[in-house]
Design a protein around this motif. Structure first.
Motif, PDB file in Angstrom:
ATOM      1  N   GLN A  91       0.859  -1.184   0.000  1.00  0.00           N
ATOM      2  CA  GLN A  91       0.000   0.000   0.000  1.00  0.00           C
ATOM      3  C   GLN A  91       0.896   1.235   0.000  1.00  0.00           C
ATOM      4  OE1 GLN A  91      -2.470  -0.935   3.551  1.00  0.00           O
ATOM      5  NE2 GLN A  91      -4.160  -1.231   2.122  1.00  0.00           N
ATOM      6  N   LEU A  99      -4.084  -8.446   3.838  1.00  0.00           N
ATOM      7  CA  LEU A  99      -5.233  -7.534   3.686  1.00  0.00           C
ATOM      8  C   LEU A  99      -6.467  -8.412   3.489  1.00  0.00           C
ATOM      9  CD1 LEU A  99      -3.448  -4.941   1.375  1.00  0.00           C
ATOM     10  CD2 LEU A  99      -4.113  -4.582   3.746  1.00  0.00           C
ATOM     11  N   GLY A 100      -6.690  -8.864   2.257  1.00  0.00           N
ATOM     12  CA  GLY A 100      -7.793  -9.807   2.003  1.00  0.00           C
ATOM     13  C   GLY A 100      -9.121  -9.127   1.764  1.00  0.00           C
ATOM     14  N   ASP A 101     -10.108  -9.940   1.397  1.00  0.00           N
ATOM     15  CA  ASP A 101     -11.469  -9.428   1.158  1.00  0.00           C
ATOM     16  C   ASP A 101     -12.090  -9.029   2.485  1.00  0.00           C
ATOM     17  OD1 ASP A 101     -11.561  -9.833  -1.628  1.00  0.00           O
ATOM     18  OD2 ASP A 101     -12.289 -11.898  -1.421  1.00  0.00           O
ATOM     19  N   GLY A 102     -11.916  -7.763   2.855  1.00  0.00           N
ATOM     20  CA  GLY A 102     -12.440  -7.290   4.137  1.00  0.00           C
ATOM     21  C   GLY A 102     -13.914  -6.970   4.057  1.00  0.00           C
ATOM     22  N   ARG A 103     -14.372  -6.695   2.867  1.00  0.00           N
ATOM     23  CA  ARG A 103     -15.811  -6.436   2.708  1.00  0.00           C
ATOM     24  C   ARG A 103     -16.315  -6.926   1.359  1.00  0.00           C
ATOM     25  NH1 ARG A 103     -16.562  -0.102   1.615  1.00  0.00           N
ATOM     26  NH2 ARG A 103     -14.606   0.285   0.560  1.00  0.00           N
ATOM     27  N   SER A 130     -11.448  -8.396   7.733  1.00  0.00           N
ATOM     28  CA  SER A 130     -11.984  -7.027   7.876  1.00  0.00           C
ATOM     29  C   SER A 130     -11.105  -6.134   8.747  1.00  0.00           C
ATOM     30  CB  SER A 130     -13.406  -7.069   8.447  1.00  0.00           C
ATOM     31  OG  SER A 130     -14.268  -7.713   7.550  1.00  0.00           O
ATOM     32  N   ARG A 131     -10.105  -6.702   9.390  1.00  0.00           N
ATOM     33  CA  ARG A 131      -9.221  -5.943  10.290  1.00  0.00           C
ATOM     34  C   ARG A 131     -10.067  -5.121  11.259  1.00  0.00           C
ATOM     35  NH1 ARG A 131      -5.307  -3.055   6.410  1.00  0.00           N
ATOM     36  NH2 ARG A 131      -7.193  -2.920   5.168  1.00  0.00           N
ATOM     37  N   ALA A 133     -12.259  -2.725  10.424  1.00  0.00           N
ATOM     38  CA  ALA A 133     -13.383  -2.050   9.765  1.00  0.00           C
ATOM     39  C   ALA A 133     -14.662  -2.902   9.800  1.00  0.00           C
ATOM     40  CB  ALA A 133     -12.998  -1.706   8.339  1.00  0.00           C
ATOM     41  N   ASP A 134     -15.752  -2.349   9.245  1.00  0.00           N
ATOM     42  CA  ASP A 134     -17.075  -2.955   9.452  1.00  0.00           C
ATOM     43  C   ASP A 134     -17.566  -3.874   8.335  1.00  0.00           C
ATOM     44  OD1 ASP A 134     -17.558  -1.089   7.506  1.00  0.00           O
ATOM     45  OD2 ASP A 134     -18.831   0.211   8.730  1.00  0.00           O
ATOM     46  N   GLY A 135     -16.803  -3.948   7.248  1.00  0.00           N
ATOM     47  CA  GLY A 135     -17.220  -4.837   6.155  1.00  0.00           C
ATOM     48  C   GLY A 135     -18.345  -4.276   5.299  1.00  0.00           C
ATOM     49  N   LEU A 136     -18.711  -3.025   5.545  1.00  0.00           N
ATOM     50  CA  LEU A 136     -19.860  -2.451   4.836  1.00  0.00           C
ATOM     51  C   LEU A 136     -19.423  -1.404   3.818  1.00  0.00           C
ATOM     52  CD1 LEU A 136     -22.157  -2.054   7.970  1.00  0.00           C
ATOM     53  CD2 LEU A 136     -22.099  -3.964   6.321  1.00  0.00           C
ATOM     54  N   ARG A 174     -19.696   6.775   8.789  1.00  0.00           N
ATOM     55  CA  ARG A 174     -18.470   7.146   8.084  1.00  0.00           C
ATOM     56  C   ARG A 174     -18.061   8.582   8.421  1.00  0.00           C
ATOM     57  NH1 ARG A 174     -18.063   2.580   7.504  1.00  0.00           N
ATOM     58  NH2 ARG A 174     -17.840   1.309   5.640  1.00  0.00           N
ATOM     59  N   ASP A 269      -2.699  -4.768  -4.071  1.00  0.00           N
ATOM     60  CA  ASP A 269      -3.918  -5.541  -3.789  1.00  0.00           C
ATOM     61  C   ASP A 269      -5.071  -5.069  -4.665  1.00  0.00           C
ATOM     62  OD1 ASP A 269      -3.425  -3.253  -1.979  1.00  0.00           O
ATOM     63  OD2 ASP A 269      -5.466  -3.612  -1.312  1.00  0.00           O
ATOM     64  N   ASN A 270      -4.868  -3.963  -5.365  1.00  0.00           N
ATOM     65  CA  ASN A 270      -5.910  -3.468  -6.271  1.00  0.00           C
ATOM     66  C   ASN A 270      -5.527  -3.677  -7.732  1.00  0.00           C
ATOM     67  OD1 ASN A 270      -7.512  -2.671  -4.127  1.00  0.00           O
ATOM     68  ND2 ASN A 270      -6.754  -0.567  -4.114  1.00  0.00           N
ATOM     69  N   ASP A 279     -11.623  -2.466  -8.137  1.00  0.00           N
ATOM     70  CA  ASP A 279     -11.724  -1.670  -6.913  1.00  0.00           C
ATOM     71  C   ASP A 279     -11.824  -0.177  -7.192  1.00  0.00           C
ATOM     72  OD1 ASP A 279     -11.791  -3.938  -5.473  1.00  0.00           O
ATOM     73  OD2 ASP A 279     -10.097  -3.495  -4.178  1.00  0.00           O
TER      74      ASP A 279
HETATM   75  P1  AMP Z   1      -8.788  -0.709  -0.707  1.00  0.00           P
HETATM   76  O1  AMP Z   1      -7.361  -0.305  -0.955  1.00  0.00           O
HETATM   77  O2  AMP Z   1      -9.710   0.406  -0.378  1.00  0.00           O
HETATM   78  O3  AMP Z   1      -9.315  -1.522  -1.854  1.00  0.00           O
HETATM   79  O4  AMP Z   1      -8.846  -1.658   0.574  1.00  0.00           O
HETATM   80  C1  AMP Z   1      -7.733  -2.077   1.299  1.00  0.00           C
HETATM   81  C2  AMP Z   1      -8.116  -3.169   2.263  1.00  0.00           C
HETATM   82  O5  AMP Z   1      -9.046  -2.690   3.223  1.00  0.00           O
HETATM   83  C3  AMP Z   1      -8.758  -4.387   1.642  1.00  0.00           C
HETATM   84  O6  AMP Z   1      -8.304  -5.514   2.332  1.00  0.00           O
HETATM   85  C4  AMP Z   1     -10.222  -4.156   1.882  1.00  0.00           C
HETATM   86  O7  AMP Z   1     -10.965  -5.354   1.929  1.00  0.00           O
HETATM   87  C5  AMP Z   1     -10.203  -3.488   3.247  1.00  0.00           C
HETATM   88  N1  AMP Z   1     -11.389  -2.655   3.497  1.00  0.00           N
HETATM   89  C6  AMP Z   1     -11.708  -1.473   2.929  1.00  0.00           C
HETATM   90  N2  AMP Z   1     -12.865  -1.004   3.415  1.00  0.00           N
HETATM   91  C7  AMP Z   1     -13.292  -1.894   4.338  1.00  0.00           C
HETATM   92  C8  AMP Z   1     -14.430  -1.990   5.200  1.00  0.00           C
HETATM   93  N3  AMP Z   1     -15.365  -1.041   5.241  1.00  0.00           N
HETATM   94  N4  AMP Z   1     -14.535  -3.069   5.988  1.00  0.00           N
HETATM   95  C9  AMP Z   1     -13.602  -4.040   5.975  1.00  0.00           C
HETATM   96  N5  AMP Z   1     -12.515  -4.013   5.209  1.00  0.00           N
HETATM   97  C10 AMP Z   1     -12.355  -2.958   4.387  1.00  0.00           C
END
Ligand code: AMP
Ligand code: MG
Length: 516
Positions: A91, A99-103, A130-131, A133-136, A174, A269-270, A279
């Motif tokens: 990043q 990182l992974g599929d957090g949402r 989701s680390r 964050a809320d997954g939404l 948010r 990751d994107n 993404d």
């Molecule tokens: P991004 O660079 O925004 O695509 O996301 C970076 C990382 O954060 C990825 O692993 C996403 O799944 C995670 N992520 C972003 N937004 C959320 C969220 N609201 N809830 C959980 N994980 C998130």
């Protein structure tokens, strides 16, 4: 609703043995099973007719309770097992670990008309990745992803697609400006579709964890399913795999440059392993031509992911992918040669693309200077990129005062007069080039690469503002407009115009934060 399910990813690759849904590191696996969170009162806002058809669905299916329940995440389609993918990534230039599929939650894979589609919900709740964050996801970012991914497809830019946009009925907290003022917004869920959602980061995490058996499994899976023409998996296939991913990625970037798109968050990751735009976050479109511009406020200072740096960043990302796959390759010299060539090809392919925007052929003399001078002038005189190139196809070869004066209308500059002489000089050179090197059917050719309509951030924001009031008509209007971005569309002239003044500094209408 009837789908032909053909799951491969979770059937052929290692799955996390833990099935409880809590945040954790997930070693020795490419994914974790996880069900979407049930949402309160889902409501379909929009569906893509083309994606319905691609998946073997009919418009009538969208009326069924089954469709609403499956694509809001409230029901699991019979015989399927949703999962979240494990990936890592760099990043903003630094290794970030898992990182992974957090949402994002993958629902299933569909096979229709001999095409394979992975179907995924974005914003359907927490996963092991989701680390904190809320997954939404909120409606505003979901409208942006839904509209832009479909628009990019019609612009002929490789991209993931979108099937549906659903309002979740839940509220999501948010802090849009990251200034300590969180507020509740409408939650939403986009169903995204692509042959695969594998990213560079899916490989990186395995190498970082020294899981070389799994690395080989993932590489072999990806080649067998998505690069089958590379033949049996061996060292040559791995090198050709990196080569082709790199070629596709650089073609994607050249297409972004052609239409003025800035992704905004080109972390590894994107980056899709299929060379698809993936993404959609704080992306944007060049209005006043400025290669140093990024729409992402989080990146405003460094501008690492600015428009003009995207080629360089993509190459950097490709090197990270190559580093991840290197453990499978003995002859690294061969790999280095491949990567060097990718860089050279990018520069010449970009030049060819720019010439096509100008209606000039590849034999054009002094092509580099013509393009560089033009880019400098576009920047100096703050010219609207889309309007300038689209109007250029009707240039009649005479650099008259009237023509140069008309350019001022396309500029955001207060000091356009300063550049009048330079413009006349540039158009005089361009006229000479056209006489010798003009492509056949110039106007038609130019209008096929210079879009008339793009999803400027302020346009998306108008659709969002209306949607937040329960009016989805602007979403539909823009969706239909952007299905034919290269066509003249009578009655739609208001969307072929400069960014209005009010939008210049309004958050969401020019720049955006990562909050989504
Ligand atoms: P991004 O660079 O925004 O695509 O996301 C970076 C990382 O954060 C990825 O692993 C996403 O799944 C995670 N992520 C972003 N937004 C959320 C969220 N609201 N809830 C959980 N994980 C998130
Ligand atoms: Mg991402």
């Amino acid at each position: 609703m009837k789908l032909v399910i053909n799951d491969t990813f979770h059937k052929e690759l290692p799955v996390d043995p833990i099935q409880e849904n809590y945040v954790r590191q997930v070693p020795n696996a490419c994914m974790s099973y996880v069900n979407p969170t049930v949402c309160k009162e889902p409501k379909i806002i929009h569906t893509s007719d083309e994606m319905l058809e691609n998946l073997g669905l009919q418009k009538e299916d969208t009326q069924s309770q089954g469709f609403l329940h499956v694509f809001s995440g409230n029901e699991i389609y019979p015989g399927t097992r949703p999962y979240a993918m494990c990936y890592g990534g760099h990043q903003f230039g630094s290794w970030a670990g898992q990182l992974g599929d957090g949402r994002a939650i993958n629902l299933f894979e569909v096979n229709h008309n001999n095409k394979q589609w992975a179907v995924q919900l974005k914003g359907a709740g927490k996963t092991p990745y989701s680390r904190t964050a809320d997954g939404l996801a909120v409606l505003r970012s979901s409208v942006r992803e839904y509209l832009c991914s479909e628009a990019m497809y019609h612009l002929d830019v490789p991209t993931t697609r979108a099937l549906s946009l659903v309002l979740s009925g839940d509220k999501v907290l948010r802090d849009v400006l990251y200034n300590g003022n969180p507020a509740y917004e409408n939650g939403a869920i986009v169903c995204r579709v692509a042959p695969s959602f594998i990213r560079f980061g899916n490989f990186q995490i395995l190498t970082a964890r020294k899981e070389l058996d799994n690395l080989k499994k993932l590489a072999d899976y990806t080649i067998t399913h998505f690069y089958p023409h590379l033949g049996a998996v061996n060292e040559t296939a791995y090198i050709n795999f990196i080569k082709e991913v790199a070629e596709r990625t650089m073609q994607m970037i050249i297409n972004w440059e052609r239409v003025g798109f800035v992704h905004g968050v080109m972390n590894t990751d994107n980056m899709s392993i299929l060379g698809l735009t993936i993404d959609y976050g704080p992306y944007g479109w060049l209005e006043d031509y400025n290669p140093g511009w990024t729409p992402n406020t989080t990146d405003a200072e460094q501008a690492r992911y600015a428009y003009g740096k995207q080629g360089y960043i993509a190459l950097w990302n490709i090197y990270q992918l190559a580093n991840a796959i290197v453990p499978l390759i003995k002859d690294t010299k061969r790999l280095e040669d491949v990567l060097k060539k990718i860089q050279d090809d990018y520069h010449s392919d970009r030049q060819t693309m720019m010439l096509s925007k100008l209606g000039l052929n590849e034999q054009t003399e002094n092509a580099e200077a013509i393009i560089e001078d033009l880019e400098q002038l576009l920047y100096d005189s703050e010219m609207d990129m889309t309007l300038f190139f689209r109007n250029l196809s009707s240039f009649d070869g005479i650099a008259s005062d009237a023509y140069i004066s008309a350019l001022e209308e396309l500029s955001y500059s207060q000091t356009f007069d300063t550049y009048r002489k330079n413009w006349t000089a540039w158009f005089t050179t361009y006229s000479h080039s056209l006489r010798k090197h003009q492509v056949e059917n110039k106007m038609q050719q130019m209008n096929a690469v210079n879009p008339k309509y793009v999803l400027r951030n302020y346009m998306a924001q108008l659709a969002i503002d209306a949607a937040n009031e329960g009016d989805y008509s602007v979403i539909d209007e823009l969706y239909l407009l952007l299905k034919e971005p290269y066509s003249e569309q009578p009655g739609k002239q208001k969307w072929f115009a400069k960014r209005p003044d009010w939008a210049k500094n309004k958050i969401g209408s020019s720049q955006l934060s990562c909050s989504s």
